[in-house]
Write an enzyme that holds these catalytic residues in place. Sequence first.
Site, PDB file in Angstrom:
ATOM      1  NE  ARG A 223      11.279  -2.688   3.811  1.00 57.21           N
ATOM      2  CZ  ARG A 223      10.918  -1.415   3.619  1.00 57.21           C
ATOM      3  NH1 ARG A 223      11.521  -0.683   2.704  1.00 57.21           N
ATOM      4  NH2 ARG A 223       9.963  -0.865   4.345  1.00 57.21           N
ATOM      5  CG  HIS A 271      15.804   2.605   3.548  1.00 63.45           C
ATOM      6  ND1 HIS A 271      15.494   1.360   4.040  1.00 63.45           N
ATOM      7  CD2 HIS A 271      14.613   3.150   3.160  1.00 63.45           C
ATOM      8  CE1 HIS A 271      14.183   1.156   3.957  1.00 63.45           C
ATOM      9  NE2 HIS A 271      13.632   2.235   3.420  1.00 63.45           N
TER      10      HIS A 271
HETATM   11  P1  NDP Z   1       1.552  -1.618  -2.211  1.00 63.15           P
HETATM   12  O1  NDP Z   1       1.166  -2.564  -1.143  1.00 63.15           O
HETATM   13  O2  NDP Z   1       0.641  -0.494  -2.554  1.00 63.15           O
HETATM   14  O3  NDP Z   1       1.815  -2.408  -3.570  1.00 63.15           O
HETATM   15  C1  NDP Z   1       2.443  -3.645  -3.636  1.00 63.15           C
HETATM   16  C2  NDP Z   1       2.445  -4.126  -5.084  1.00 63.15           C
HETATM   17  O4  NDP Z   1       3.280  -5.283  -5.162  1.00 63.15           O
HETATM   18  C3  NDP Z   1       1.067  -4.518  -5.590  1.00 63.15           C
HETATM   19  O5  NDP Z   1       0.904  -4.119  -6.931  1.00 63.15           O
HETATM   20  C4  NDP Z   1       1.104  -6.047  -5.510  1.00 63.15           C
HETATM   21  O6  NDP Z   1       0.307  -6.691  -6.479  1.00 63.15           O
HETATM   22  C5  NDP Z   1       2.564  -6.319  -5.817  1.00 63.15           C
HETATM   23  N1  NDP Z   1       2.937  -7.642  -5.303  1.00 63.15           N
HETATM   24  C6  NDP Z   1       2.919  -8.083  -4.019  1.00 63.15           C
HETATM   25  N2  NDP Z   1       3.311  -9.354  -3.961  1.00 63.15           N
HETATM   26  C7  NDP Z   1       3.578  -9.739  -5.227  1.00 63.15           C
HETATM   27  C8  NDP Z   1       4.012 -10.942  -5.819  1.00 63.15           C
HETATM   28  N3  NDP Z   1       4.245 -12.043  -5.095  1.00 63.15           N
HETATM   29  N4  NDP Z   1       4.165 -10.970  -7.156  1.00 63.15           N
HETATM   30  C9  NDP Z   1       3.914  -9.882  -7.906  1.00 63.15           C
HETATM   31  N5  NDP Z   1       3.497  -8.694  -7.413  1.00 63.15           N
HETATM   32  C10 NDP Z   1       3.327  -8.636  -6.085  1.00 63.15           C
HETATM   33  O7  NDP Z   1       3.002  -1.075  -1.805  1.00 63.15           O
HETATM   34  P2  NDP Z   1       3.648   0.373  -2.093  1.00 63.15           P
HETATM   35  O8  NDP Z   1       3.581   0.639  -3.538  1.00 63.15           O
HETATM   36  O9  NDP Z   1       3.087   1.389  -1.175  1.00 63.15           O
HETATM   37  O10 NDP Z   1       5.152   0.107  -1.594  1.00 63.15           O
HETATM   38  C11 NDP Z   1       5.954  -0.883  -2.195  1.00 63.15           C
HETATM   39  C12 NDP Z   1       7.217  -1.122  -1.389  1.00 63.15           C
HETATM   40  O11 NDP Z   1       8.161  -0.085  -1.592  1.00 63.15           O
HETATM   41  C13 NDP Z   1       7.065  -1.158   0.135  1.00 63.15           C
HETATM   42  O12 NDP Z   1       6.536  -2.377   0.582  1.00 63.15           O
HETATM   43  C14 NDP Z   1       8.498  -0.951   0.592  1.00 63.15           C
HETATM   44  O13 NDP Z   1       9.156  -2.201   0.671  1.00 63.15           O
HETATM   45  C15 NDP Z   1       9.113  -0.117  -0.531  1.00 63.15           C
HETATM   46  N6  NDP Z   1       9.406   1.246  -0.085  1.00 63.15           N
HETATM   47  C16 NDP Z   1      10.720   1.646  -0.018  1.00 63.15           C
HETATM   48  C17 NDP Z   1      11.034   2.928   0.349  1.00 63.15           C
HETATM   49  C18 NDP Z   1      12.436   3.412   0.298  1.00 63.15           C
HETATM   50  O14 NDP Z   1      12.722   4.502   0.804  1.00 63.15           O
HETATM   51  N7  NDP Z   1      13.340   2.686  -0.313  1.00 63.15           N
HETATM   52  C19 NDP Z   1      10.003   3.891   0.748  1.00 63.15           C
HETATM   53  C20 NDP Z   1       8.660   3.385   0.599  1.00 63.15           C
HETATM   54  C21 NDP Z   1       8.386   2.103   0.211  1.00 63.15           C
HETATM   55  P3  NDP Z   1      -1.294  -6.792  -6.358  1.00 63.15           P
HETATM   56  O15 NDP Z   1      -1.771  -5.367  -6.393  1.00 63.15           O
HETATM   57  O16 NDP Z   1      -1.686  -7.531  -7.564  1.00 63.15           O
HETATM   58  O17 NDP Z   1      -1.592  -7.465  -5.057  1.00 63.15           O
HETATM   59  C1  OXD Z   2       9.815   2.348   3.671  1.00 67.13           C
HETATM   60  C2  OXD Z   2       9.590   3.771   3.873  1.00 67.13           C
HETATM   61  O1  OXD Z   2       8.875   1.561   3.766  1.00 67.13           O
HETATM   62  O2  OXD Z   2      10.579   4.497   4.079  1.00 67.13           O
HETATM   63  O3  OXD Z   2      10.960   1.986   3.374  1.00 67.13           O
HETATM   64  O4  OXD Z   2       8.443   4.215   3.798  1.00 67.13           O
END
Ligand code: NDP
Ligand code: OXD
Length: 308
Positions: A223, A271
Amino acid sequence: MTVMFHSTLDDPAEWVPRLQALLPGEDIRVWPDIGDPAAVDVAVVWIPPEGALASFSGLRAVQSLGAGINQLGMQSFPPQVRVARLVDRGLTGMMTEYALLAALRYARNLDAHERAQRASTWDYIMPTGVGSFTVGVMGLGVIGAATAMRLAANGFPVCGWARTPKTLDGVRCFSGEAGLTEFLGQTRILVNLLPLTPQTENILNAGLFDRLPRGAFVVNMGRGAHLVDADLLAALDSSHLAGATLDVFRPEPLPEAHPFWLHPRILMTPHVAGTGDPDSAAEVVAENIRRAKLGETLLNEVDRARGY
Ligand code: NDP
Ligand code: OXD
């Protein structure tokens, strides 16, 4: 059940027929033609229409059309409303592809060759191959773990960092504040796939960049609010960082006057790193509508207190 669909990105003409076919008999309405707002049980949204959810007094669940959920404004939802993020194989695949593309571009010096071409300069840079470019993936959830594995399968040395300890084949995993410095110290290409929470906001800042080796690259796919824009510009301008690939911004769209647009070491995309594929994702969304009807835990339900 009454379902409200709204998105500024996803086309209802693609989604609604698929959902209707999977949920015969359910009433799926597209914003703004939703009739009585109090009748809506489930909202399927990317960003909810401004202020609308407050009038959905019977709301049971909100299904995000994105993997991220920070854009939902869920702090204002009543506590009984369940929230689910989107986990979709199409979306995950596109995200891993984008990270691979960005990493290969740096590992094969395409960014430098793009700049050389614009200057009409024959700039021979000896290619070294991917083996000398360790990629560090921040966030090892659904998308981060799949990305780390795909990069490793393509010959990159890969390390990963998450909140809690992980084990992933071929990936050196670190966790928590205690593991961050060692993780960053060996990372040549940093890929951010964290969710946006109060703990991760502004995490891509000067202090973190200082712990990366000189000449590292940053790829932000999480983000825009993860990144402190001024710190990135300073790190690029001092040559501590060699380049950045940015898919997400604060705000989106990024204003025309923002210095990122014309920076020679920044590649921007609007994005588009990944989007849900209605062919696969409609099944997950339909299953959550069924679960909401039965009052069951949703697939990929967000821990509202944790924020992801
Ligand atoms: P998940 O919820 O599956 O995974 C989140 C990961 O981040 C977990 O491994 C978690 O650790 C880790 N995490 C969370 N908080 C912390 C912290 N404070 N310190 C260290 N690690 C942390 O999310 P996704 O993989 O599905 O998606 C990730 C992100 O990608 C989304 O939230 C979104 O913002 C972004 N995204 C962007 C897109 C784009 O088009 N640019 C499209 C899709 C997603 P733990 O497992 O140990 O809790
Ligand atoms: C996001 C998506 O979370 O596109 O950014 O899925």
